[in-house]
Design an enzyme around this catalytic site. Structure first.
Site, short mmCIF file in Angstrom:
data_model
loop_
_atom_site.label_atom_id
_atom_site.label_comp_id
_atom_site.label_asym_id
_atom_site.label_seq_id
_atom_site.Cartn_x
_atom_site.Cartn_y
_atom_site.Cartn_z
N ASN A 209 0.67 -11.06 0.85
CA ASN A 209 -0.65 -10.83 1.42
C ASN A 209 -2.35 -10.43 0.86
O ASN A 209 -2.09 -11.51 -0.07
CB ASN A 209 -0.93 -9.26 2.36
CG ASN A 209 -0.56 -8.51 1.09
OD1 ASN A 209 -0.96 -7.93 0.08
ND2 ASN A 209 0.77 -7.70 1.16
N PHE A 323 -2.47 5.12 0.58
CA PHE A 323 -3.56 5.08 1.45
C PHE A 323 -2.85 4.25 2.51
O PHE A 323 -2.03 4.06 2.53
CB PHE A 323 -3.46 3.13 0.17
CG PHE A 323 -4.44 3.45 -0.75
CD1 PHE A 323 -3.93 4.16 -2.27
CD2 PHE A 323 -6.34 3.05 -0.71
CE1 PHE A 323 -5.15 4.77 -3.12
CE2 PHE A 323 -6.60 3.82 -1.60
CZ PHE A 323 -6.22 4.07 -2.63
O1 PMT Z 1 -5.94 -4.71 -3.51
P1 PMT Z 1 -7.30 -5.03 -2.98
O2 PMT Z 1 -7.79 -6.48 -2.82
O3 PMT Z 1 -8.21 -3.93 -3.89
O4 PMT Z 1 -7.39 -3.98 -1.52
C1 PMT Z 1 -7.41 -2.33 -1.62
C2 PMT Z 1 -5.96 -2.88 -0.96
C3 PMT Z 1 -6.61 -2.30 0.62
C4 PMT Z 1 -4.70 -3.61 -0.83
C5 PMT Z 1 -5.79 -1.30 -0.54
O5 PMT Z 1 -7.32 -0.44 -0.03
C6 PMT Z 1 -4.82 -0.63 0.40
O6 PMT Z 1 -5.27 0.33 1.48
N1 PMT Z 1 -3.80 0.00 -0.13
C7 PMT Z 1 -2.21 0.16 0.46
C8 PMT Z 1 -2.28 -1.07 1.80
C9 PMT Z 1 -1.35 -0.52 2.36
O7 PMT Z 1 -0.20 -1.43 1.86
O8 PMT Z 1 -0.92 0.19 3.22
P2 PMT Z 1 0.05 0.59 4.55
O9 PMT Z 1 -1.32 1.61 5.46
O10 PMT Z 1 1.15 -0.49 5.05
O11 PMT Z 1 0.89 1.17 4.06
C10 PMT Z 1 0.78 3.43 3.58
C11 PMT Z 1 1.17 3.71 2.03
O12 PMT Z 1 2.40 3.52 1.91
C12 PMT Z 1 0.45 2.48 0.81
O13 PMT Z 1 0.43 3.72 0.38
C13 PMT Z 1 1.46 1.89 0.50
O14 PMT Z 1 1.46 1.09 -0.37
C14 PMT Z 1 2.96 2.84 1.46
N2 PMT Z 1 3.93 1.68 1.20
C15 PMT Z 1 4.27 0.68 2.71
C16 PMT Z 1 4.81 -0.30 2.99
C17 PMT Z 1 6.45 -0.17 2.03
N3 PMT Z 1 7.60 -0.76 2.26
N4 PMT Z 1 6.29 0.52 1.12
C18 PMT Z 1 4.92 1.88 0.56
O15 PMT Z 1 5.08 2.45 -0.37
#
Ligand code: PMT
Length: 398
Positions: A209, A323
């Site tokens: 991504n 996040f």
């Molecule tokens: O890296 P940059 O270019 O600076 O961009 C920043 C960002 C947009 C990546 C950052 O601000 C951000 O939002 N990171 C989380 C992105 C994400 O995966 O969001 P999500 O809504 O899909 O996941 C929710 C949470 O679960 C996140 O904390 C993620 O790390 C976690 N997760 C998700 C999927 C997975 N399989 N394992 C996880 O731990």
């Protein structure tokens, strides 16, 4: 090792200027980077060579003595200071500062800096009690300048009374305490995940991504500057490791999970800023796939959810911050993830907004917690946001 804190030591023209030598020497020995600026009058009391030798850095006196064409010296010093210490601060220096005058290197740099400024006044007792000086000092205090109060005793001019500059040891101790106060996470261990994960299809192709790692790396730096011992677990990004931070590089969600769980028991705060791939190809081919057919189907299988695994395992004294990268119904989706993944806080960013989310240097976020508190932070650099996120979530550890 922490990045060396830079102290700009301003020396104005009073007999107490001789004590600046001891201040510069003690601060340098305590591993601060000391950059001295003297007024012309100060050079009547102590030589620039003395302060250059003790601080191991060139001393600035003249605003127009620009030796490095790549920077404007007074702006460079103003911008890079972590603390601006004026010792001694004469009545004249404080009078100019209180009225926004900038007619030499020291006052010009002082007006340009955004760093905290602390003044160690030194003057004759009657000057110190002069209502004009008192008014100037009050004005500066109201504007946010701090003081290291002068002591009472025998003054160089022969009078006995208040106006003798604090001793160098007291000033150095004030500086040490200042930096300790600004390190609320001292003694804490923080784990941060950052960047994307990469899931191979074959030896040359993969799913990933747009995460650049900028948000996670800014958080790592902010936590480190707040005094924490920081472990950064990062997917592939083109960023250098913030000074003092330990980084482990991983590729896949599985590798990230393994590293996170390995370090989890010793952590106080876990921040999951990484954009983890939710799915990976079910089969990873050993050889490069050939493009024979018009269409190709790749079956994906679900990756482990690292945040959920941490949420399940974490102790009650550990804080988990996730996040949420959303494009619609941000609040609703974020709160649902907070609950489902057993997080303590979730930082939601609407990645469809300009200046927010993936790749860019800025972000716009709202932090939600389980008690129903919401903190919205408007568009700003990821560095500035990271400091506020660390301050907000870090407060729950103390
Ligand atoms: O890296 P940059 O270019 O600076 O961009 C920043 C960002 C947009 C990546 C950052 O601000 C951000 O939002 N990171 C989380 C992105 C994400 O995966 O969001 P999500 O809504 O899909 O996941 C929710 C949470 O679960 C996140 O904390 C993620 O790390 C976690 N997760 C998700 C999927 C997975 N399989 N394992 C996880 O731990």
């Amino acid at each position: 090792m922490n990045r060396k804190k830079r102290i700009v030591l301003g020396v104005s023209g009073g007999i107490a200027a001789f004590k600046a030598a001891s201040i510069a020497s003690q601060l340098t020995q305590r591993h601060y980077e000391v950059r001295v600026i003297m007024t012309k009058s100060a050079t009547e009391f102590i030589t620039p060579l003395t302060l250059q030798t003790l601080s191991r850095n060139p001393v600035s006196i003249d605003t127009f003595d620009e030796r490095n064409p790549e920077v404007v010296n007074h702006i460079d010093l103003a911008d890079s200071a972590d603390l601006f210490l004026i010792a001694p601060a004469t009545a004249n220096l404080m009078g100019k500062l209180a009225h926004g005058l900038a007619d030499d290197m020291l006052t010009t740099t002082l007006l340009a800096t955004q760093a905290p400024v602390v003044l160690a006044p030194a003057m004759n007792v009657h000057m110190y009690q002069n209502p004009i000086v008192e008014e100037n000092m009050t004005r500066l205090r109201e504007l946010g300048y701090s003081y290291i109060e002068p002591g009472s005793g025998q003054l160089a001019c022969g009078y006995v009374g208040k106006g003798r500059m604090a001793e160098p040891e007291e000033i150095v101790e004030w500086v040490e305490n200042f930096f300790l106060r600004r390190q609320p996470l001292r003694g804490k261990k923080v784990l941060i995940t950052a960047g994307p994960t990469v899931e191979a299809v074959d030896p040359v192709r993969y799913f990933t991504n747009h995460s650049s790692g900028k948000m996670g790396y800014a958080l790592a730096q902010a936590a480190q500057e707040a005094g924490a011992k920081v472990t950064l677990i990062s997917g592939p990004v083109a960023l250098s490791v913030p000074s003092g931070v330990t980084r482990y590089s991983v590729q896949t969600a599985h590798q990230m999970l393994e590293k996170v769980l390995e370090h989890l028991p010793e952590m106080d705060l876990i921040i999951k800023a990484a954009a983890v791939a939710d799915y990976r190809p079910k089969v990873v081919y050993d050889q490069k796939l050939k493009k024979n057919a018009e269409e190709m189907t790749i079956t994906l299988t679900k990756n482990p959810d690292i945040a959920s695994e941490v949420g399940k395992r974490k102790r009650s004294d550990q804080v988990l911050v996730g996040f949420a990268a959303e494009t619609q119904n941000v609040r609703e989706h974020a709160l649902s993830k907070l609950e489902r993944k057993e997080m303590d806080f979730i930082v939601a960013n609407d990645v469809s907004l300009e200046g927010a989310g993936f790749g860019v240097d800025t972000n716009i976020v709202t932090i939600y917690d389980r008690a129903g508190t919401e903190l919205s932070l408007p568009l700003q650099s990821k560095q500035d946001l990271a400091k506020q996120i660390i301050e907000h979530v870090g407060a729950s550890l103390i």
